[in-house]
Design a protein around this motif. Sequence first.
Motif, PDB file in Angstrom:
ATOM      1  N   GLN A  39      -9.551   2.213  50.404  1.00 48.62           N
ATOM      2  CA  GLN A  39      -9.032   0.997  49.781  1.00 48.62           C
ATOM      3  C   GLN A  39      -8.927   1.179  48.268  1.00 48.62           C
ATOM      4  N   TYR A  40      -9.944   1.762  47.681  1.00 52.75           N
ATOM      5  CA  TYR A  40      -9.934   2.026  46.243  1.00 52.75           C
ATOM      6  C   TYR A  40      -8.779   2.960  45.871  1.00 52.75           C
ATOM      7  N   ASN A  41      -8.640   4.067  46.608  1.00 52.08           N
ATOM      8  CA  ASN A  41      -7.573   5.025  46.311  1.00 52.08           C
ATOM      9  C   ASN A  41      -6.199   4.433  46.576  1.00 52.08           C
ATOM     10  N   LEU A  42      -6.087   3.570  47.580  1.00 53.76           N
ATOM     11  CA  LEU A  42      -4.823   2.879  47.825  1.00 53.76           C
ATOM     12  C   LEU A  42      -4.501   1.984  46.629  1.00 53.76           C
ATOM     13  N   GLY A  43      -5.524   1.370  46.055  1.00 50.72           N
ATOM     14  CA  GLY A  43      -5.336   0.581  44.835  1.00 50.72           C
ATOM     15  C   GLY A  43      -4.763   1.432  43.714  1.00 50.72           C
ATOM     16  N   ILE A  44      -5.264   2.646  43.588  1.00 47.57           N
ATOM     17  CA  ILE A  44      -4.739   3.563  42.571  1.00 47.57           C
ATOM     18  C   ILE A  44      -3.260   3.850  42.837  1.00 47.57           C
ATOM     19  N   CYS A  45      -2.929   4.071  44.109  1.00 47.51           N
ATOM     20  CA  CYS A  45      -1.520   4.323  44.466  1.00 47.51           C
ATOM     21  C   CYS A  45      -0.638   3.154  44.036  1.00 47.51           C
ATOM     22  N   TYR A  46      -1.071   1.946  44.356  1.00 51.09           N
ATOM     23  CA  TYR A  46      -0.292   0.763  43.973  1.00 51.09           C
ATOM     24  C   TYR A  46      -0.266   0.582  42.454  1.00 51.09           C
ATOM     25  N   HIS A  47      -1.387   0.836  41.826  1.00 49.14           N
ATOM     26  CA  HIS A  47      -1.504   0.654  40.380  1.00 49.14           C
ATOM     27  C   HIS A  47      -0.517   1.550  39.629  1.00 49.14           C
ATOM     28  N   TYR A  48      -0.470   2.817  40.013  1.00 45.57           N
ATOM     29  CA  TYR A  48       0.329   3.792  39.281  1.00 45.57           C
ATOM     30  C   TYR A  48       1.654   4.164  39.953  1.00 45.57           C
ATOM     31  N   GLY A  49       1.879   3.646  41.156  1.00 39.88           N
ATOM     32  CA  GLY A  49       3.128   3.946  41.849  1.00 39.88           C
ATOM     33  C   GLY A  49       3.147   5.305  42.519  1.00 39.88           C
ATOM     34  N   TYR A  50       2.005   5.765  43.017  1.00 41.34           N
ATOM     35  CA  TYR A  50       1.948   7.040  43.739  1.00 41.34           C
ATOM     36  C   TYR A  50       2.290   6.792  45.205  1.00 41.34           C
ATOM     37  N   GLY A  51       3.444   7.278  45.646  1.00 42.69           N
ATOM     38  CA  GLY A  51       3.849   7.127  47.035  1.00 42.69           C
ATOM     39  C   GLY A  51       4.419   5.756  47.358  1.00 42.69           C
ATOM     40  N   THR A  52       4.512   4.896  46.366  1.00 39.85           N
ATOM     41  CA  THR A  52       5.013   3.541  46.546  1.00 39.85           C
ATOM     42  C   THR A  52       5.457   3.008  45.194  1.00 39.85           C
ATOM     43  N   LYS A  53       6.065   1.838  45.198  1.00 37.36           N
ATOM     44  CA  LYS A  53       6.408   1.203  43.927  1.00 37.36           C
ATOM     45  C   LYS A  53       5.141   0.575  43.343  1.00 37.36           C
ATOM     46  N   PRO A  54       4.988   0.598  42.023  1.00 35.90           N
ATOM     47  CA  PRO A  54       3.822  -0.061  41.428  1.00 35.90           C
ATOM     48  C   PRO A  54       3.782  -1.541  41.822  1.00 35.90           C
ATOM     49  N   ASN A  55       2.581  -2.009  42.135  1.00 34.08           N
ATOM     50  CA  ASN A  55       2.397  -3.391  42.554  1.00 34.08           C
ATOM     51  C   ASN A  55       1.001  -3.825  42.108  1.00 34.08           C
ATOM     52  N   ALA A  56       0.935  -4.520  40.981  1.00 36.14           N
ATOM     53  CA  ALA A  56      -0.351  -4.897  40.390  1.00 36.14           C
ATOM     54  C   ALA A  56      -1.160  -5.802  41.309  1.00 36.14           C
ATOM     55  N   GLU A  57      -0.500  -6.732  41.962  1.00 36.28           N
ATOM     56  CA  GLU A  57      -1.216  -7.652  42.859  1.00 36.28           C
ATOM     57  C   GLU A  57      -1.845  -6.890  44.029  1.00 36.28           C
ATOM     58  N   ALA A  58      -1.082  -5.997  44.634  1.00 35.93           N
ATOM     59  CA  ALA A  58      -1.608  -5.203  45.746  1.00 35.93           C
ATOM     60  C   ALA A  58      -2.741  -4.289  45.273  1.00 35.93           C
ATOM     61  N   ALA A  59      -2.592  -3.722  44.075  1.00 32.24           N
ATOM     62  CA  ALA A  59      -3.642  -2.856  43.530  1.00 32.24           C
ATOM     63  C   ALA A  59      -4.944  -3.632  43.385  1.00 32.24           C
TER      64      ALA A  59
END
Length: 148
Positions: free
Chosen positions: A57-77
């Motif tokens: 969950q934490y690493n998925l937050g990083i993905c959302y935060h920085y747009g790794y493998g997905t579009k950046p999404n602050a709320e999801a992060a």
Amino acid sequence: MTAAEISHLEALAAQGDADAQFRLAVVYTYGDGVQDDNDRAFELYTLAARQGHAEAQYNLGICYHYGYGTKPNAEAAFKCYSSAAEQGFAKGMVLVGMFYEHGLYVAQSLEKAVKWYRRAIETGTPEAVEKATKLLAEAQEQLQSKEP
């Protein structure tokens, strides 16, 4: 990581093993024995996170935060970091505290920041304790300066 180890993790991940999904996501994140692949890592972190794997969950937050493998999404992060924190993952607690302290993605709340920093310290995780102790002192100082 060897090809045999990766193959074994792939088999376990395909069977729904959250820890294997997480470990394999890390392999793809860093290209450890495979070509790095943020899209595949994001997919695997998502699978593990849905099963309640706190570090995923934490690493998925990083993905959302920085747009790794997905579009950046602050709320999801923030939701991912919060889920990790709620499960006791110390790094997530520190980040959630920082977001509350600085009003990032959420309304600023020094009280909530202090709560999360204290919880991170209580975990005893050395890296989190060091960072949270420093941040807690700063947040408490800010709170005291606001008192009449």
